[in-house]
Motif scaffolding. Structure first.
Motif, PDB file in Angstrom:
ATOM      1  N   GLY A   1     -39.824 -46.142 -51.295  1.00 29.91           N
ATOM      2  CA  GLY A   1     -38.896 -46.180 -50.172  1.00 29.91           C
ATOM      3  C   GLY A   1     -39.037 -47.519 -49.490  1.00 29.91           C
ATOM      4  N   GLY A   2     -38.366 -47.679 -48.353  1.00 29.53           N
ATOM      5  CA  GLY A   2     -38.505 -48.944 -47.656  1.00 29.53           C
ATOM      6  C   GLY A   2     -37.631 -49.052 -46.437  1.00 29.53           C
ATOM      7  N   VAL A   3     -37.820 -50.159 -45.740  1.00 34.64           N
ATOM      8  CA  VAL A   3     -37.039 -50.511 -44.564  1.00 34.64           C
ATOM      9  C   VAL A   3     -36.418 -51.876 -44.803  1.00 34.64           C
ATOM     10  CG1 VAL A   3     -37.037 -50.833 -42.067  1.00 34.64           C
ATOM     11  CG2 VAL A   3     -38.726 -49.304 -43.124  1.00 34.64           C
ATOM     12  N   ALA A   4     -35.108 -51.977 -44.661  1.00 35.33           N
ATOM     13  CA  ALA A   4     -34.425 -53.263 -44.688  1.00 35.33           C
ATOM     14  C   ALA A   4     -34.325 -53.752 -43.249  1.00 35.33           C
ATOM     15  CB  ALA A   4     -33.044 -53.129 -45.311  1.00 35.33           C
ATOM     16  N   ILE A   5     -34.746 -54.997 -43.007  1.00 35.83           N
ATOM     17  CA  ILE A   5     -34.995 -55.492 -41.657  1.00 35.83           C
ATOM     18  C   ILE A   5     -34.083 -56.673 -41.339  1.00 35.83           C
ATOM     19  CG2 ILE A   5     -36.803 -56.363 -40.104  1.00 35.83           C
ATOM     20  CD1 ILE A   5     -38.835 -55.263 -42.233  1.00 35.83           C
TER      21      ILE A   5
ATOM     22  N   SER B   1     -47.747 -49.949 -51.101  1.00 35.53           N
ATOM     23  CA  SER B   1     -46.494 -50.591 -50.716  1.00 35.53           C
ATOM     24  C   SER B   1     -46.002 -51.523 -51.815  1.00 35.53           C
ATOM     25  CB  SER B   1     -46.694 -51.377 -49.416  1.00 35.53           C
ATOM     26  OG  SER B   1     -45.534 -52.079 -49.072  1.00 35.53           O
ATOM     27  N   GLY B   2     -44.786 -51.269 -52.282  1.00 32.35           N
ATOM     28  CA  GLY B   2     -44.230 -52.103 -53.351  1.00 32.35           C
ATOM     29  C   GLY B   2     -44.982 -51.954 -54.656  1.00 32.35           C
ATOM     30  N   HIS B   3     -45.360 -50.726 -54.994  1.00 31.72           N
ATOM     31  CA  HIS B   3     -46.116 -50.488 -56.228  1.00 31.72           C
ATOM     32  C   HIS B   3     -45.349 -51.035 -57.434  1.00 31.72           C
ATOM     33  CE1 HIS B   3     -48.210 -48.413 -59.452  1.00 31.72           C
ATOM     34  NE2 HIS B   3     -49.173 -48.136 -58.585  1.00 31.72           N
ATOM     35  N   PRO B   4     -46.005 -51.807 -58.299  1.00 34.87           N
ATOM     36  CA  PRO B   4     -45.286 -52.436 -59.422  1.00 34.87           C
ATOM     37  C   PRO B   4     -44.506 -51.466 -60.309  1.00 34.87           C
ATOM     38  CG  PRO B   4     -47.416 -53.470 -59.154  1.00 34.87           C
ATOM     39  CD  PRO B   4     -47.390 -52.304 -58.191  1.00 34.87           C
ATOM     40  N   LEU B   5     -45.062 -50.276 -60.588  1.00 34.59           N
ATOM     41  CA  LEU B   5     -44.320 -49.330 -61.429  1.00 34.59           C
ATOM     42  C   LEU B   5     -43.053 -48.858 -60.732  1.00 34.59           C
ATOM     43  CD1 LEU B   5     -47.027 -46.993 -63.028  1.00 34.59           C
ATOM     44  CD2 LEU B   5     -45.790 -48.878 -64.104  1.00 34.59           C
ATOM     45  N   ALA B   6     -43.173 -48.573 -59.435  1.00 35.86           N
ATOM     46  CA  ALA B   6     -42.003 -48.118 -58.681  1.00 35.86           C
ATOM     47  C   ALA B   6     -40.962 -49.224 -58.566  1.00 35.86           C
ATOM     48  CB  ALA B   6     -42.437 -47.648 -57.293  1.00 35.86           C
TER      49      ALA B   6
ATOM     50  N   MET C   1     -32.617 -50.396 -41.586  1.00 38.30           N
ATOM     51  CA  MET C   1     -32.045 -49.369 -42.442  1.00 38.30           C
ATOM     52  C   MET C   1     -33.128 -48.851 -43.375  1.00 38.30           C
ATOM     53  SD  MET C   1     -28.509 -49.444 -44.608  1.00 38.30           S
ATOM     54  CE  MET C   1     -29.020 -50.614 -45.845  1.00 38.30           C
ATOM     55  N   THR C   2     -33.287 -47.539 -43.401  1.00 33.41           N
ATOM     56  CA  THR C   2     -34.288 -46.945 -44.283  1.00 33.41           C
ATOM     57  C   THR C   2     -33.637 -46.502 -45.588  1.00 33.41           C
ATOM     58  OG1 THR C   2     -33.979 -44.711 -43.352  1.00 33.41           O
ATOM     59  CG2 THR C   2     -35.648 -46.139 -42.328  1.00 33.41           C
ATOM     60  N   PHE C   3     -34.416 -46.553 -46.660  1.00 36.26           N
ATOM     61  CA  PHE C   3     -33.925 -46.128 -47.966  1.00 36.26           C
ATOM     62  C   PHE C   3     -35.076 -45.520 -48.768  1.00 36.26           C
ATOM     63  CE2 PHE C   3     -35.309 -50.530 -48.503  1.00 36.26           C
ATOM     64  CZ  PHE C   3     -36.092 -50.458 -49.664  1.00 36.26           C
ATOM     65  N   ALA C   4     -34.727 -44.801 -49.829  1.00 34.32           N
ATOM     66  CA  ALA C   4     -35.698 -44.224 -50.772  1.00 34.32           C
ATOM     67  C   ALA C   4     -34.884 -43.583 -51.897  1.00 34.32           C
ATOM     68  CB  ALA C   4     -36.617 -43.212 -50.083  1.00 34.32           C
TER      69      ALA C   4
ATOM     70  N   ILE D   1     -37.427 -56.871 -46.798  1.00 33.11           N
ATOM     71  CA  ILE D   1     -37.669 -55.509 -47.262  1.00 33.11           C
ATOM     72  C   ILE D   1     -39.140 -55.161 -47.119  1.00 33.11           C
ATOM     73  CG2 ILE D   1     -37.435 -53.890 -49.171  1.00 33.11           C
ATOM     74  CD1 ILE D   1     -34.756 -55.063 -48.173  1.00 33.11           C
ATOM     75  N   PHE D   2     -39.421 -54.117 -46.355  1.00 31.59           N
ATOM     76  CA  PHE D   2     -40.777 -53.571 -46.247  1.00 31.59           C
ATOM     77  C   PHE D   2     -40.818 -52.314 -47.101  1.00 31.59           C
ATOM     78  CE2 PHE D   2     -43.845 -50.643 -44.301  1.00 31.59           C
ATOM     79  CZ  PHE D   2     -44.977 -51.450 -44.253  1.00 31.59           C
ATOM     80  N   PHE D   3     -41.676 -52.307 -48.116  1.00 32.10           N
ATOM     81  CA  PHE D   3     -41.714 -51.178 -49.041  1.00 32.10           C
ATOM     82  C   PHE D   3     -42.669 -50.090 -48.554  1.00 32.10           C
ATOM     83  CE2 PHE D   3     -40.224 -54.362 -52.228  1.00 32.10           C
ATOM     84  CZ  PHE D   3     -39.076 -53.693 -52.613  1.00 32.10           C
ATOM     85  N   THR D   4     -42.244 -48.837 -48.757  1.00 30.75           N
ATOM     86  CA  THR D   4     -43.060 -47.668 -48.452  1.00 30.75           C
ATOM     87  C   THR D   4     -43.121 -46.780 -49.695  1.00 30.75           C
ATOM     88  OG1 THR D   4     -41.180 -46.344 -47.665  1.00 30.75           O
ATOM     89  CG2 THR D   4     -42.295 -47.769 -46.048  1.00 30.75           C
ATOM     90  N   ASN D   5     -43.738 -45.632 -49.553  1.00 25.98           N
ATOM     91  CA  ASN D   5     -43.842 -44.710 -50.688  1.00 25.98           C
ATOM     92  C   ASN D   5     -42.706 -43.692 -50.735  1.00 25.98           C
ATOM     93  OD1 ASN D   5     -46.300 -45.938 -51.331  1.00 25.98           O
ATOM     94  ND2 ASN D   5     -47.441 -44.535 -50.019  1.00 25.98           N
TER      95      ASN D   5
END
Length: 451
Positions: free
Chosen positions: A290-294, A314-319, A276-279, A112-116
């Motif tokens: 958000g993020g990308v499953a790879i 990326s991967g902010h602890p609160l989020a 696969m993208t998600f948010a 998992i690559f995390f985005t905003n």
């Protein structure tokens, strides 16, 4: 929570907004944003004490409703413990969120690559695909939306792309299946599927398979009209990608995390993408994430070769803490099952019943808590209630429909000639029936424009 009227406070909020806030996708002097005083569950209210049942889930992201106490508590606990930390480190909330997401993604999408948010998830998914294949082009569908950043808006297939489309983004658009407004003169789902796949393969051939890095599709297109693909279509796209060495990217930003009555819409079609993208629903939008499953194959490309991309948050602890709590709440409270059950027993039948009584309804389609109602002037010709990309006076019928819904206490999702029914996944049966009754009243207004 009972709304308490406070019009003076509302006026102050509105004045500050009008003076300083620059709103997205809007002509600034032509909008009149509602000042919102609070929200809870499936409702929100204004400073005059008017309460609205939210059939939009914000922007189709409050999948567990507003202010769920367990998620609010998790954010508070994480803030007291560790508000933020740089993405290069291993942090418990980040690791746990990635684990829970990977457990639910299809196939071997275990990294998992995390985005905003969703747009930058699409940006990074396409970058990964291009780097993995060494190819420049991306194919995407008309009637799609993938985000507002530069690459994401270029692969988008609706009018929001036009102002930013430089024609140099390496993007080629094609027609995906949509039987109600078929581009292939199809009369059945089988014909639509076969002809759409033939069209796509022809597009691949004429563009040059060796130049195409990825095909990106919303598993079920969202803003463009909630159009579930016909049986066999996604499997056919998967097969074409395998044949030509093309990366399949499924965009589940809107359809994912229970919206369709399953964790991811890909599960409805038994298809595993490469990326696969998600948010949105990953944490009900409580903190941007958000993020990308790879897949394992694409992840291996960057095992000893640095991936050239990242984000400060990326991967902010609160989020991520909000995501952990949201996923756990969805499991504990059967939220995904609720979406599937009430979608099948209440929303779908209720909308089809409205269609029988209102001549302005051309088609009802969807699954789970993910539905669209196509509004038309003429059922026989399928002429839309308003023209494509209408504004101003040309959009008056849809504006009248929306105003009638709000007057009845329902906040509708309106786009082009459609209203989408996309309430929180844990909306109750009684609340859904309340919303359908408000839709009934509003559709009577739309009926006035039928030929």
């Amino acid at each position: 929570m009972t709304p308490q009227p406070n019009p003076e406070a509302g006026a102050a909020v509105k004045a500050a907004d009008r003076a300083h806030v620059f709103h997205s996708w809007s002509a600034q002097e032509l909008i009149d944003p509602l000042a919102v005083a609070g929200a809870e569950g499936s409702y929100f209210w204004d400073y005059d004490g008017r309460r609205y049942l939210d059939f939009t889930s914000g922007l189709v992201y409050t999948n567990i409703g507003y202010q769920h106490p367990k998620v609010v508590a998790a954010i508070q606990e994480q803030a007291a413990r560790m508000t933020t930390f740089a993405p290069a480190f291993a942090v418990e909330a980040r690791s746990e969120a990635a684990r829970l997401i990977a457990e639910r993604t299809p196939g071997d999408l275990d990294k998992i690559f995390f985005t905003n948010g969703g747009a930058d998830a699409v940006e990074h998914a396409l970058r990964m695909a291009r780097l993995h294949t060494g190819r420049p082009k991306v194919l995407s569908a008309y009637r799609s939306y993938h985000g507002g950043t530069q690459q994401a808006v270029n692969v988008t297939g609706d009018p929001r792309r036009w102002a930013s489309d430089s024609g140099t983004a390496g993007v080629v658009h094609f027609w995906a299946p949509f039987l109600y407004r078929s581009r292939f003169y199809a009369e059945t789902e089988e014909q639509e599927c076969a002809r759409a796949l033939e069209h796509l393969e022809t597009t691949i051939a004429f563009e040059g398979p060796s130049t195409i890095a990825a095909i990106i599709l919303e598993t079920i297109p969202g803003t463009a009209g909630v159009m579930p693909p016909p049986p066999g279509y996604l499997a056919g796209v998967r097969a074409l990608c395998d044949t030509y060495g093309i990366v399949l990217v499924l965009d589940e930003v809107m359809a994912g995390f229970g919206r369709t009555g399953t964790w991811f819409a890909a599960g409805l079609y038994d298809v595993v993408p490469d990326l696969m993208t998600f948010a949105k629903g990953v944490n009900s939008g409580y903190v941007p994430l958000g993020g990308v499953a790879i897949s394992a194959e694409i992840a291996a490309t960057f095992a000893t070769r640095p991936y050239p991309g990242g984000l400060t948050y990326s991967g902010h602890p609160l989020a991520c803490a909000a995501a952990v709590a949201t996923i756990n709440v969805m499991e504990e409270e059967g939220v995904v099952e609720n979406a599937a059950s009430l979608g099948a027993s209440v929303v779908g039948p209720g909308l089809r019943e409205l269609a029988e009584r209102h001549p302005s309804v051309g088609e009802v389609r969807g699954t789970g808590m993910f539905w669209a109602v196509e509004l038309v002037r003429d059922r026989e010709t399928r002429e839309p209630l308003v023209p494509y990309n209408a504004s101003g006076e040309a959009n008056a019928p849809m504006a009248a429909f929306a105003a009638a819904a709000k007057k009845a206490g329902l906040w509708p999702f309106v786009n082009m000639n459609r209203t989408h029914v996309v309430p929180p996944l844990n909306t109750s049966e009684a609340e859904l029936k309340e919303g359908l009754a408000a839709l009934d009243a509003a559709l009577s207004v739309a009926d006035e424009y039928v030929k």
